[in-house]
Write an enzyme that holds these catalytic residues in place. Structure first.
Site, PDB file in Angstrom:
ATOM      1  N   PHE A  90      -2.252   3.388  -1.981  1.00  0.00           N
ATOM      2  CA  PHE A  90      -0.843   3.379  -1.747  1.00  0.00           C
ATOM      3  C   PHE A  90      -0.490   4.077  -0.786  1.00  0.00           C
ATOM      4  O   PHE A  90      -0.842   4.883  -0.621  1.00  0.00           O
ATOM      5  CB  PHE A  90      -0.293   4.956  -3.416  1.00  0.00           C
ATOM      6  CG  PHE A  90       1.050   5.097  -3.670  1.00  0.00           C
ATOM      7  CD1 PHE A  90       1.785   3.369  -4.017  1.00  0.00           C
ATOM      8  CD2 PHE A  90       2.054   6.062  -2.530  1.00  0.00           C
ATOM      9  CE1 PHE A  90       2.918   3.723  -3.845  1.00  0.00           C
ATOM     10  CE2 PHE A  90       3.861   5.588  -3.087  1.00  0.00           C
ATOM     11  CZ  PHE A  90       3.809   4.857  -4.051  1.00  0.00           C
TER      12      PHE A  90
ATOM     13  N   ASP B  91      -3.848   8.262   5.981  1.00  0.00           N
ATOM     14  CA  ASP B  91      -2.447   8.845   4.897  1.00  0.00           C
ATOM     15  C   ASP B  91      -2.921  10.074   3.926  1.00  0.00           C
ATOM     16  O   ASP B  91      -3.363   9.888   2.779  1.00  0.00           O
ATOM     17  CB  ASP B  91      -1.962   7.615   4.334  1.00  0.00           C
ATOM     18  CG  ASP B  91      -1.287   7.378   3.044  1.00  0.00           C
ATOM     19  OD1 ASP B  91      -0.777   9.058   3.055  1.00  0.00           O
ATOM     20  OD2 ASP B  91      -0.463   6.286   2.409  1.00  0.00           O
TER      21      ASP B  91
ATOM     22  N   LYS C 225       5.254  14.870   1.026  1.00  0.00           N
ATOM     23  CA  LYS C 225       4.940  15.640  -0.299  1.00  0.00           C
ATOM     24  C   LYS C 225       4.736  17.412   0.024  1.00  0.00           C
ATOM     25  O   LYS C 225       6.457  17.358  -0.766  1.00  0.00           O
ATOM     26  CB  LYS C 225       3.974  14.929  -0.907  1.00  0.00           C
ATOM     27  CG  LYS C 225       3.826  13.579  -1.255  1.00  0.00           C
ATOM     28  CD  LYS C 225       3.721  13.523  -3.177  1.00  0.00           C
ATOM     29  CE  LYS C 225       3.900  12.465  -2.141  1.00  0.00           C
ATOM     30  NZ  LYS C 225       3.005  11.085  -2.741  1.00  0.00           N
TER      31      LYS C 225
END
Ligand code: PLP
Length: 396
Positions: free
Chosen positions: A138, A223, A252
Protein backbone atom coordinates in the site's frame (compact mmCIF):
# COMPACT_ATOMS: atom_id res chain seq x y z
CA UNK A 1 -24.08 17.87 18.33
CA UNK A 2 -24.94 14.22 19.03
CA UNK A 3 -23.38 11.36 17.08
CA UNK A 4 -26.68 10.89 15.22
CA UNK A 5 -26.78 14.56 14.20
CA UNK A 6 -23.16 14.53 13.01
CA UNK A 7 -23.78 11.32 11.08
CA UNK A 8 -26.85 12.73 9.35
CA UNK A 9 -25.04 15.93 8.28
CA UNK A 10 -21.92 14.07 7.11
CA UNK A 11 -23.97 11.55 5.15
CA UNK A 12 -25.72 14.38 3.31
CA UNK A 13 -22.70 16.57 2.53
CA UNK A 14 -19.48 14.52 2.60
CA UNK A 15 -18.67 12.16 -0.28
CA UNK A 16 -19.19 8.59 0.73
CA UNK A 17 -15.62 7.32 0.26
CA UNK A 18 -15.32 5.85 3.76
CA UNK A 19 -18.69 4.09 4.00
CA UNK A 20 -21.10 4.16 6.89
CA UNK A 21 -19.65 4.70 10.36
CA UNK A 22 -21.07 4.53 13.86
CA UNK A 23 -18.78 6.79 15.86
CA UNK A 24 -17.81 10.46 15.98
CA UNK A 25 -15.04 11.42 18.38
CA UNK A 26 -14.93 14.93 19.74
CA UNK A 27 -12.14 14.83 22.33
CA UNK A 28 -8.95 12.91 23.07
CA UNK A 29 -6.37 12.70 25.82
CA UNK A 30 -3.41 10.30 25.79
CA UNK A 31 -4.66 6.91 24.52
CA UNK A 32 -8.31 7.77 25.26
CA UNK A 33 -11.08 9.18 23.07
CA UNK A 34 -14.58 10.41 23.87
CA UNK A 35 -17.42 10.26 21.37
CA UNK A 36 -20.04 12.92 20.78
CA UNK A 37 -22.38 11.18 23.23
CA UNK A 38 -19.78 11.20 26.02
CA UNK A 39 -18.68 7.54 25.91
CA UNK A 40 -14.97 6.83 26.57
CA UNK A 41 -12.77 4.53 24.43
CA UNK A 42 -9.23 3.17 24.58
CA UNK A 43 -7.64 4.00 21.22
CA UNK A 44 -5.43 1.17 19.93
CA UNK A 45 -5.78 2.39 16.34
CA UNK A 46 -4.07 5.73 16.99
CA UNK A 47 -5.63 7.52 14.03
CA UNK A 48 -4.16 4.83 11.75
CA UNK A 49 -0.65 5.25 13.18
CA UNK A 50 -0.83 9.06 13.18
CA UNK A 51 -1.21 9.63 16.93
CA UNK A 52 2.15 8.19 17.97
CA UNK A 53 2.14 10.38 21.07
CA UNK A 54 -1.52 9.76 21.83
CA UNK A 55 -4.10 12.51 21.67
CA UNK A 56 -3.30 16.14 22.47
CA UNK A 57 0.17 15.53 23.89
CA UNK A 58 0.86 18.70 25.93
CA UNK A 59 4.23 19.32 24.20
CA UNK A 60 2.64 19.19 20.74
CA UNK A 61 -0.34 21.30 21.79
CA UNK A 62 2.00 23.94 23.25
CA UNK A 63 4.19 23.98 20.11
CA UNK A 64 1.14 24.40 17.87
CA UNK A 65 -0.29 27.17 20.07
CA UNK A 66 3.02 29.04 20.08
CA UNK A 67 3.63 28.72 16.34
CA UNK A 68 -0.01 29.58 15.51
CA UNK A 69 0.42 32.89 17.32
CA UNK A 70 3.67 33.64 15.45
CA UNK A 71 3.37 32.50 11.84
CA UNK A 72 1.05 29.90 10.29
CA UNK A 73 2.08 29.92 6.67
CA UNK A 74 4.33 31.79 4.28
CA UNK A 75 5.47 29.87 1.22
CA UNK A 76 8.51 27.96 0.07
CA UNK A 77 9.57 31.11 -1.78
CA UNK A 78 11.16 31.89 1.60
CA UNK A 79 13.28 29.99 4.11
CA UNK A 80 11.25 28.65 7.05
CA UNK A 81 13.01 28.29 10.42
CA UNK A 82 11.08 25.31 11.87
CA UNK A 83 11.30 23.56 8.48
CA UNK A 84 15.11 23.86 8.47
CA UNK A 85 15.22 22.63 12.07
CA UNK A 86 12.98 19.66 11.29
CA UNK A 87 15.11 18.72 8.29
CA UNK A 88 18.23 18.76 10.48
CA UNK A 89 16.50 16.66 13.14
CA UNK A 90 15.34 14.05 10.59
CA UNK A 91 18.71 13.92 8.84
CA UNK A 92 20.91 13.91 11.97
CA UNK A 93 19.08 10.78 13.12
CA UNK A 94 19.23 9.02 9.73
CA UNK A 95 21.83 7.84 7.21
CA UNK A 96 20.41 10.09 4.50
CA UNK A 97 21.31 13.65 3.58
CA UNK A 98 18.41 15.88 2.55
CA UNK A 99 14.62 16.23 2.91
CA UNK A 100 11.67 17.25 0.77
CA UNK A 101 8.48 18.14 2.63
CA UNK A 102 4.88 17.50 1.55
CA UNK A 103 1.53 16.83 3.25
CA UNK A 104 0.86 13.11 3.20
CA UNK A 105 2.21 9.63 2.67
CA UNK A 106 0.98 9.40 -0.90
CA UNK A 107 2.70 12.68 -1.73
CA UNK A 108 5.94 11.50 -0.15
CA UNK A 109 5.84 8.36 -2.32
CA UNK A 110 4.82 10.41 -5.36
CA UNK A 111 7.94 12.55 -4.76
CA UNK A 112 10.08 9.41 -4.44
CA UNK A 113 8.71 8.01 -7.72
CA UNK A 114 9.44 11.30 -9.52
CA UNK A 115 12.91 11.52 -7.98
CA UNK A 116 13.78 7.96 -9.07
CA UNK A 117 12.76 8.69 -12.66
CA UNK A 118 14.58 12.04 -12.68
CA UNK A 119 17.74 10.53 -11.22
CA UNK A 120 17.77 7.81 -13.91
CA UNK A 121 17.29 10.47 -16.59
CA UNK A 122 20.10 12.59 -15.16
CA UNK A 123 22.43 9.61 -15.29
CA UNK A 124 21.71 9.21 -19.01
CA UNK A 125 19.15 6.40 -18.70
CA UNK A 126 15.83 8.11 -19.51
CA UNK A 127 14.40 4.72 -20.60
CA UNK A 128 14.94 3.39 -17.05
CA UNK A 129 11.62 4.47 -15.59
CA UNK A 130 10.30 1.17 -14.20
CA UNK A 131 9.81 0.62 -10.48
CA UNK A 132 9.35 -2.82 -8.96
CA UNK A 133 6.70 -2.94 -6.20
CA UNK A 134 5.26 -5.77 -4.11
CA UNK A 135 1.94 -7.62 -4.12
CA UNK A 136 -0.29 -6.60 -1.17
CA UNK A 137 1.60 -3.33 -0.82
CA UNK A 138 0.00 0.00 0.00
CA UNK A 139 1.55 3.27 -1.12
CA UNK A 140 -1.34 5.76 -1.30
CA UNK A 141 -4.31 6.90 -3.42
CA UNK A 142 -2.92 9.24 -6.09
CA UNK A 143 -2.70 7.82 -9.62
CA UNK A 144 1.04 7.04 -9.34
CA UNK A 145 0.71 5.58 -5.85
CA UNK A 146 -2.33 3.38 -6.61
CA UNK A 147 -0.35 2.11 -9.58
CA UNK A 148 2.56 1.41 -7.23
CA UNK A 149 0.09 -0.32 -4.89
CA UNK A 150 -0.03 -3.85 -6.30
CA UNK A 151 -3.62 -4.66 -5.31
CA UNK A 152 -6.28 -4.72 -8.04
CA UNK A 153 -9.04 -3.61 -5.66
CA UNK A 154 -7.47 -0.13 -5.62
CA UNK A 155 -7.25 0.02 -9.45
CA UNK A 156 -10.76 -1.03 -10.53
CA UNK A 157 -12.59 1.81 -12.25
CA UNK A 158 -9.54 4.05 -12.42
CA UNK A 159 -7.70 2.45 -15.33
CA UNK A 160 -5.49 3.00 -17.18
CA UNK A 161 -2.82 2.78 -14.49
CA UNK A 162 0.44 4.63 -15.13
CA UNK A 163 3.09 2.83 -17.17
CA UNK A 164 6.34 1.84 -15.49
CA UNK A 165 5.43 -0.40 -12.57
CA UNK A 166 6.22 -4.12 -12.24
CA UNK A 167 4.72 -6.26 -9.48
CA UNK A 168 6.35 -9.19 -7.71
CA UNK A 169 5.34 -11.20 -4.62
CA UNK A 170 6.38 -9.70 -1.26
CA UNK A 171 9.29 -11.38 0.49
CA UNK A 172 10.44 -13.10 -2.71
CA UNK A 173 13.99 -12.13 -3.64
CA UNK A 174 14.18 -14.51 -6.59
CA UNK A 175 11.09 -13.06 -8.24
CA UNK A 176 12.42 -9.56 -7.62
CA UNK A 177 15.80 -10.42 -9.14
CA UNK A 178 14.05 -11.95 -12.16
CA UNK A 179 11.94 -8.81 -12.70
CA UNK A 180 14.95 -6.50 -13.03
CA UNK A 181 15.73 -5.39 -16.59
CA UNK A 182 17.46 -2.48 -18.33
CA UNK A 183 14.35 -0.31 -17.81
CA UNK A 184 14.30 -0.72 -14.02
CA UNK A 185 15.26 2.29 -11.90
CA UNK A 186 14.10 1.41 -8.39
CA UNK A 187 12.52 -1.01 -5.96
CA UNK A 188 9.79 0.40 -3.69
CA UNK A 189 8.89 -1.59 -0.58
CA UNK A 190 7.42 -1.18 2.91
CA UNK A 191 9.46 -2.11 5.98
CA UNK A 192 6.42 -4.17 7.08
CA UNK A 193 3.25 -4.36 4.99
CA UNK A 194 0.65 -2.93 7.33
CA UNK A 195 -2.49 -2.32 5.22
CA UNK A 196 -1.65 -5.58 3.45
CA UNK A 197 -2.28 -7.53 6.67
CA UNK A 198 0.76 -6.92 8.90
CA UNK A 199 3.14 -8.99 6.78
CA UNK A 200 6.62 -9.12 8.28
CA UNK A 201 9.29 -10.15 5.74
CA UNK A 202 12.08 -12.68 6.41
CA UNK A 203 15.16 -11.48 8.32
CA UNK A 204 17.32 -11.13 5.20
CA UNK A 205 14.68 -9.73 2.82
CA UNK A 206 15.40 -6.00 2.97
CA UNK A 207 19.13 -6.79 2.99
CA UNK A 208 18.57 -8.95 -0.10
CA UNK A 209 16.74 -6.12 -1.87
CA UNK A 210 19.67 -3.84 -1.00
CA UNK A 211 22.04 -6.32 -2.67
CA UNK A 212 19.87 -6.51 -5.81
CA UNK A 213 19.79 -2.70 -5.98
CA UNK A 214 23.57 -2.48 -5.52
CA UNK A 215 24.23 -5.11 -8.18
CA UNK A 216 22.06 -3.34 -10.78
CA UNK A 217 22.45 0.33 -9.87
CA UNK A 218 18.83 0.65 -8.67
CA UNK A 219 17.46 2.87 -5.93
CA UNK A 220 16.04 1.20 -2.84
CA UNK A 221 13.01 3.28 -1.82
CA UNK A 222 11.64 2.36 1.59
CA UNK A 223 8.06 3.39 2.31
CA UNK A 224 8.06 4.07 6.04
CA UNK A 225 4.93 6.19 6.02
CA UNK A 226 3.56 4.00 8.76
CA UNK A 227 6.68 2.57 10.40
CA UNK A 228 8.96 5.60 10.95
CA UNK A 229 9.05 7.63 14.20
CA UNK A 230 9.79 4.76 16.56
CA UNK A 231 6.89 2.40 15.90
CA UNK A 232 9.07 -0.64 15.16
CA UNK A 233 11.40 0.04 18.08
CA UNK A 234 13.99 2.11 16.21
CA UNK A 235 13.45 5.73 15.15
CA UNK A 236 13.28 4.66 11.50
CA UNK A 237 12.19 1.10 10.80
CA UNK A 238 15.14 0.49 8.46
CA UNK A 239 17.51 0.84 11.43
CA UNK A 240 16.11 -2.40 12.81
CA UNK A 241 17.03 -4.18 9.54
CA UNK A 242 20.60 -2.85 9.43
CA UNK A 243 20.06 -1.67 5.84
CA UNK A 244 20.23 1.88 4.54
CA UNK A 245 17.78 2.81 1.78
CA UNK A 246 18.60 5.42 -0.89
CA UNK A 247 15.25 7.11 -0.47
CA UNK A 248 12.96 7.02 2.57
CA UNK A 249 9.35 8.24 2.82
CA UNK A 250 7.36 9.04 5.96
CA UNK A 251 4.18 10.83 7.04
CA UNK A 252 1.49 9.54 9.46
CA UNK A 253 2.96 10.14 12.96
CA UNK A 254 5.63 12.61 11.79
CA UNK A 255 3.62 15.65 12.87
CA UNK A 256 2.16 14.24 16.08
CA UNK A 257 -1.33 14.68 14.57
CA UNK A 258 -0.95 17.43 11.97
CA UNK A 259 -0.70 16.56 8.25
CA UNK A 260 2.90 16.41 7.06
CA UNK A 261 4.94 14.07 4.88
CA UNK A 262 8.63 13.90 4.06
CA UNK A 263 10.97 12.21 1.63
CA UNK A 264 14.63 11.77 2.58
CA UNK A 265 17.37 10.89 0.11
CA UNK A 266 21.12 10.57 -0.27
CA UNK A 267 22.69 13.82 -1.49
CA UNK A 268 23.76 12.62 -4.97
CA UNK A 269 20.16 11.50 -5.61
CA UNK A 270 18.53 14.54 -3.99
CA UNK A 271 20.62 16.67 -6.38
CA UNK A 272 18.32 15.56 -9.22
CA UNK A 273 15.56 17.71 -7.74
CA UNK A 274 16.84 21.05 -9.04
CA UNK A 275 14.76 24.28 -8.74
CA UNK A 276 11.45 23.95 -10.57
CA UNK A 277 11.32 20.14 -10.68
CA UNK A 278 9.08 19.51 -7.68
CA UNK A 279 7.09 21.51 -5.14
CA UNK A 280 4.25 21.54 -2.61
CA UNK A 281 2.54 24.81 -1.63
CA UNK A 282 1.87 23.70 1.94
CA UNK A 283 4.94 21.44 2.12
CA UNK A 284 6.78 21.90 5.41
CA UNK A 285 4.92 25.04 6.42
CA UNK A 286 5.74 26.71 9.75
CA UNK A 287 2.80 25.24 11.69
CA UNK A 288 3.28 21.59 10.79
CA UNK A 289 7.06 21.62 10.99
CA UNK A 290 6.98 23.24 14.45
CA UNK A 291 4.59 20.48 15.57
CA UNK A 292 6.80 17.79 14.00
CA UNK A 293 10.00 19.10 15.65
CA UNK A 294 8.39 18.94 19.08
CA UNK A 295 6.79 15.58 18.38
CA UNK A 296 10.14 14.03 17.39
CA UNK A 297 11.96 15.60 20.33
CA UNK A 298 9.34 14.07 22.61
CA UNK A 299 9.86 10.62 21.06
CA UNK A 300 13.56 10.90 21.95
CA UNK A 301 13.12 12.52 25.36
CA UNK A 302 10.56 9.95 26.49
CA UNK A 303 12.46 7.01 24.97
CA UNK A 304 9.37 5.92 23.07
CA UNK A 305 11.03 3.64 20.52
CA UNK A 306 12.24 1.45 23.38
CA UNK A 307 8.78 1.59 24.95
CA UNK A 308 7.29 0.46 21.61
CA UNK A 309 9.38 -2.73 21.75
CA UNK A 310 8.54 -3.41 25.39
CA UNK A 311 4.80 -2.73 25.09
CA UNK A 312 4.60 -4.45 21.70
CA UNK A 313 6.16 -7.63 23.05
CA UNK A 314 3.92 -7.52 26.10
CA UNK A 315 0.80 -6.97 23.98
CA UNK A 316 1.72 -9.86 21.66
CA UNK A 317 2.46 -12.15 24.62
CA UNK A 318 -0.79 -11.32 26.43
CA UNK A 319 -2.87 -11.87 23.29
CA UNK A 320 -1.13 -15.16 22.52
CA UNK A 321 -2.24 -16.37 25.98
CA UNK A 322 -5.81 -16.37 24.58
CA UNK A 323 -4.86 -18.75 21.76
CA UNK A 324 -6.20 -21.94 23.34
CA UNK A 325 -9.68 -20.63 23.95
CA UNK A 326 -10.40 -18.67 20.78
CA UNK A 327 -9.94 -19.02 16.98
CA UNK A 328 -6.59 -17.23 16.94
CA UNK A 329 -4.04 -18.19 14.31
CA UNK A 330 -1.10 -15.99 15.30
CA UNK A 331 -0.01 -12.57 16.50
CA UNK A 332 2.52 -10.99 14.17
CA UNK A 333 4.29 -7.68 13.73
CA UNK A 334 7.02 -5.74 15.44
CA UNK A 335 7.08 -3.04 18.10
CA UNK A 336 3.65 -1.40 18.22
CA UNK A 337 2.53 -2.46 14.77
CA UNK A 338 0.76 -5.72 15.54
CA UNK A 339 -1.71 -7.95 13.77
CA UNK A 340 -3.93 -10.50 15.49
CA UNK A 341 -4.67 -13.07 12.80
CA UNK A 342 -7.96 -14.93 13.35
CA UNK A 343 -8.97 -18.16 11.62
CA UNK A 344 -12.48 -16.73 11.16
CA UNK A 345 -13.88 -13.41 9.89
CA UNK A 346 -12.58 -10.83 12.39
CA UNK A 347 -14.96 -7.96 11.51
CA UNK A 348 -17.60 -8.89 14.14
CA UNK A 349 -14.84 -9.00 16.76
CA UNK A 350 -13.53 -5.53 15.83
CA UNK A 351 -17.11 -4.19 16.03
CA UNK A 352 -17.67 -5.85 19.41
CA UNK A 353 -14.38 -4.40 20.72
CA UNK A 354 -15.56 -0.92 19.73
CA UNK A 355 -18.89 -1.53 21.52
CA UNK A 356 -16.88 -2.48 24.58
CA UNK A 357 -14.68 0.59 24.34
CA UNK A 358 -11.59 -0.57 22.42
CA UNK A 359 -10.79 0.99 19.03
CA UNK A 360 -8.87 -1.21 16.53
CA UNK A 361 -9.27 -2.00 12.84
CA UNK A 362 -10.02 -5.17 10.90
CA UNK A 363 -7.75 -5.52 7.86
CA UNK A 364 -8.14 -8.09 5.07
CA UNK A 365 -11.12 -9.71 6.88
CA UNK A 366 -8.99 -11.86 9.20
CA UNK A 367 -6.53 -9.49 10.84
CA UNK A 368 -7.18 -7.16 13.77
CA UNK A 369 -4.56 -4.44 13.59
CA UNK A 370 -3.19 -2.59 16.62
CA UNK A 371 -1.41 0.75 16.12
CA UNK A 372 -1.61 2.30 19.59
CA UNK A 373 0.27 5.41 20.71
CA UNK A 374 3.93 4.67 21.53
CA UNK A 375 3.63 6.06 25.07
CA UNK A 376 1.13 3.52 26.37
CA UNK A 377 1.82 1.70 29.65
CA UNK A 378 1.35 -1.87 30.91
CA UNK A 379 -2.00 -0.78 32.40
CA UNK A 380 -3.24 0.35 28.98
CA UNK A 381 -2.21 -2.97 27.42
CA UNK A 382 -3.93 -4.88 30.24
CA UNK A 383 -7.06 -2.80 29.73
CA UNK A 384 -7.01 -3.46 25.96
CA UNK A 385 -6.47 -7.21 26.35
CA UNK A 386 -9.26 -7.42 28.95
CA UNK A 387 -11.69 -5.75 26.51
CA UNK A 388 -10.45 -7.97 23.68
CA UNK A 389 -11.00 -11.09 25.78
CA UNK A 390 -14.46 -9.99 26.91
CA UNK A 391 -15.37 -9.29 23.27
CA UNK A 392 -14.10 -12.69 22.14
CA UNK A 393 -16.24 -14.37 24.80
CA UNK A 394 -19.25 -12.47 23.50
CA UNK A 395 -18.59 -13.13 19.78
CA UNK A 396 -17.30 -16.73 19.75
C1 PLP B 1 -1.02 5.33 4.93
C2 PLP B 1 0.08 4.90 4.02
C3 PLP B 1 0.34 5.59 2.82
C4 PLP B 1 -0.52 6.73 2.34
O1 PLP B 1 -0.46 7.81 3.19
P1 PLP B 1 -1.57 8.99 3.04
O2 PLP B 1 -1.11 10.00 4.05
O3 PLP B 1 -2.89 8.39 3.33
O4 PLP B 1 -1.47 9.50 1.66
C5 PLP B 1 1.41 5.17 2.06
N1 PLP B 1 2.18 4.14 2.43
C6 PLP B 1 1.97 3.44 3.57
C7 PLP B 1 2.86 2.32 3.94
C8 PLP B 1 0.90 3.80 4.39
O5 PLP B 1 0.68 3.10 5.50
Amino acid sequence: MTTAEIKEMATEYVMNTYGERDLAFVRGEGPYLWDADGKKYLDFLGGLAVNGLGHCHPNVVAAIREQAGKLLHVSNLYYIEPQAKLAKLLIDNSDLDQCFFCNSGAEANEAAIKLARKYATDRGNPHAHEIITMENSFHGRTMATITATAQTKYHIGFEPMLPGFTYVPFDDLEATQAAVNENTCAILVEAIQSEGGVNVPSEDYIQGLRSICDAHGLLLILDEVQTAMGRLGTFYGYQSYGVVPDVLTMAKSLGGGVPIGAMLAKKHIADSFVPGTHAATFGGNPLVTAAACTSIQTIFDENLAANAIEMGNYLAYEISQLKDKFPIEEVRGKGLLRGLVMSVDAKPLAAKCADNGLITICTNDYVIRFLPPLNITIDHVDEAVAILKKSMVEVF
